[in-house]
Design a protein around this motif. Sequence first.
Motif, short mmCIF file in Angstrom:
data_model
loop_
_atom_site.label_atom_id
_atom_site.label_comp_id
_atom_site.label_asym_id
_atom_site.label_seq_id
_atom_site.Cartn_x
_atom_site.Cartn_y
_atom_site.Cartn_z
N ALA A 46 14.69 -8.06 -2.13
CA ALA A 46 14.78 -9.38 -2.00
C ALA A 46 15.99 -9.94 -2.79
CB ALA A 46 13.36 -10.00 -2.43
N PHE A 47 15.94 -9.70 -4.04
CA PHE A 47 17.04 -10.14 -4.82
C PHE A 47 18.61 -9.83 -4.08
CE2 PHE A 47 20.38 -10.35 -8.13
CZ PHE A 47 20.12 -11.61 -8.72
N ARG A 48 18.71 -8.74 -3.63
CA ARG A 48 20.10 -8.15 -3.14
C ARG A 48 20.37 -9.34 -2.11
NH1 ARG A 48 18.74 -3.84 -0.79
NH2 ARG A 48 18.76 -4.68 1.25
N ARG A 49 19.48 -9.58 -1.24
CA ARG A 49 19.51 -10.79 -0.21
C ARG A 49 19.81 -12.15 -0.69
NH1 ARG A 49 15.01 -9.01 4.53
NH2 ARG A 49 15.35 -6.70 4.31
N GLN A 75 1.80 -13.13 2.50
CA GLN A 75 1.81 -11.99 3.97
C GLN A 75 1.56 -10.82 3.15
OE1 GLN A 75 5.20 -12.11 6.54
NE2 GLN A 75 4.97 -10.09 6.99
N GLN A 76 0.51 -9.80 3.24
CA GLN A 76 0.15 -8.65 2.83
C GLN A 76 -0.32 -7.65 3.71
OE1 GLN A 76 0.21 -7.87 -0.64
NE2 GLN A 76 1.31 -9.78 -0.87
N ASP A 77 0.75 -6.75 4.19
CA ASP A 77 0.56 -5.83 5.02
C ASP A 77 -0.09 -4.47 4.35
OD1 ASP A 77 1.84 -7.22 7.12
OD2 ASP A 77 3.58 -6.21 6.73
N VAL A 121 9.48 -8.92 2.17
CA VAL A 121 10.61 -9.07 1.25
C VAL A 121 11.25 -10.36 1.90
CG1 VAL A 121 13.07 -8.31 1.21
CG2 VAL A 121 11.36 -6.78 1.35
N GLU A 122 10.99 -10.78 3.23
CA GLU A 122 11.49 -12.13 3.80
C GLU A 122 10.76 -13.10 2.88
OE1 GLU A 122 10.68 -9.47 5.49
OE2 GLU A 122 12.76 -8.75 6.25
N ALA A 127 9.31 -13.15 -0.12
CA ALA A 127 9.94 -13.20 -1.24
C ALA A 127 11.33 -13.71 -1.45
CB ALA A 127 9.98 -11.58 -1.81
N VAL A 128 12.15 -13.71 -0.60
CA VAL A 128 13.43 -14.27 -0.56
C VAL A 128 13.10 -16.00 -0.31
CG1 VAL A 128 15.82 -14.44 0.64
CG2 VAL A 128 14.60 -12.17 0.43
N ALA A 129 12.44 -16.20 0.49
CA ALA A 129 12.10 -17.56 0.81
C ALA A 129 11.56 -18.38 -0.46
CB ALA A 129 11.15 -17.84 1.99
N HIS A 130 10.54 -17.57 -1.38
CA HIS A 130 10.12 -18.11 -2.42
C HIS A 130 11.20 -18.22 -3.67
CE1 HIS A 130 6.10 -18.27 -0.80
NE2 HIS A 130 5.65 -17.49 -1.20
N LEU A 131 12.09 -17.33 -3.65
CA LEU A 131 13.12 -17.58 -4.68
C LEU A 131 14.09 -18.72 -4.35
CD1 LEU A 131 14.29 -13.77 -5.10
CD2 LEU A 131 13.29 -15.19 -6.88
N GLU A 132 14.24 -18.75 -2.92
CA GLU A 132 15.05 -20.00 -2.51
C GLU A 132 14.24 -21.23 -2.83
OE1 GLU A 132 18.29 -21.38 -0.86
OE2 GLU A 132 17.92 -19.34 -0.52
N THR A 133 12.94 -21.48 -2.64
CA THR A 133 12.19 -22.58 -2.98
C THR A 133 12.31 -23.08 -4.39
OG1 THR A 133 10.55 -22.20 -1.10
CG2 THR A 133 9.94 -23.72 -3.19
N LEU A 134 12.26 -21.98 -5.35
CA LEU A 134 12.38 -22.42 -6.77
C LEU A 134 13.77 -22.58 -7.12
CD1 LEU A 134 10.21 -19.27 -8.37
CD2 LEU A 134 9.50 -21.58 -7.78
#
Length: 388
Positions: free
Chosen positions: A194-197, A323-325, A342-343, A345-352
């Motif tokens: 997630a952080f890489r993206r 989203q928990q698979d 992962v997607e 997680a990236v979206a939440h980082l973007e929100t913060l």
Amino acid sequence: MEQNLALTWQLSEIHGWGLVGVHTALHLIDWGRPPLLLEKPHLGSLRPGNRQKLEVLLDGYQQISAIADRSGNRMLALNDCTVLHALGNGFVAGPLSAQFRGSRNVGVIAFEDTLFDEVTLRRARSYDQLVVHSEFNRALLAEQGIPDVACAFQGVDPDELTPVPPARRFGDRFVVFAGGKVEFRKGQDIVLAAFRRFHERHPDALLITAWHNPWPHTSADIAESPLVPAAPAVGDNGKLRIVEWAMACGVPPEGFVDMGFLGRGQIPAILAECHAAIFPNRCEGATNLVAMEAMACGVPVILSANTGHLDLIRDGNCLPLRQQDPVADPAGRRRGWGESSVEEAVAHLETLYTDRAAARSRADKAQAFLRGERTWRAFAETFVTAVA
């Protein structure tokens, strides 16, 4: 008449079990009922104030150790004493549990292995009482026909985690924290992906980690994840080569800092520099002490909405990974585990990153919750009442 309590595990301020013991013992001393220690405390790991208070327990430990030595390691019955037994996955007890038995015996456990075969259930039912640290664990035991299991939520020490102003050691960068020893269960592979993206979009982002593992061989299972090429190597110094591993996973050198092993006194200053913390753990048998410390220090937190984390998630106090698979479970040991997206997680980082005011509001709610309801003092009161 209330019985004395005896603990079969080591008191320390290095890991979760040690902290459970430390704060239980401190509470019992304040209550005028000092516990009997069956394992020598790691006094060198304690903050000075706690060490001074707990040194009074050494005499009792030395006396019972001398008696045990004279017995030739035969099982000793501690009459009028409730012995608290630290249990691992599979309800397996340590060697001291075979050496000491009380007139009551209480099993204490936070488990992630959910395989309940006949042998495991027999061990679980051999105790007069069981205490767990999450509703996830309590529900699993209820499904197995073991009711009336007590639950005591682990906590934080507000005096230890006093917020401090940031020193801006990383300048104006957006700092993301991730902590917990490397293993498949903890989900560091998801953090790196997630952080890489996220870093590709925001080159000012910086990931700082406290991922070292005192038992580095247990980190090998993270190679099970398709998100990483391999597990981190172990260096000649016996420590995981975290930086090298992060680079192999595609995180650029300028976006990553490995903090090594963090001492208790370092935690508030490090977390004061952080704008976000992320914990996409696949399973927590308890409630994740590192995540709780981040929340208590006022860091906006991203949490996987599974297992023990569910006991931390309240409306508006974090960004949950909903989203928990299912996690691959060929051996039947991962019931209830969750694979975070992962997607998401990236979206939440973007929100913060984009809405700092909303992030601050979430962090304030989390901090109030942890410091108000989830303290070690509250834990100890619940725990001692349950076992007594």
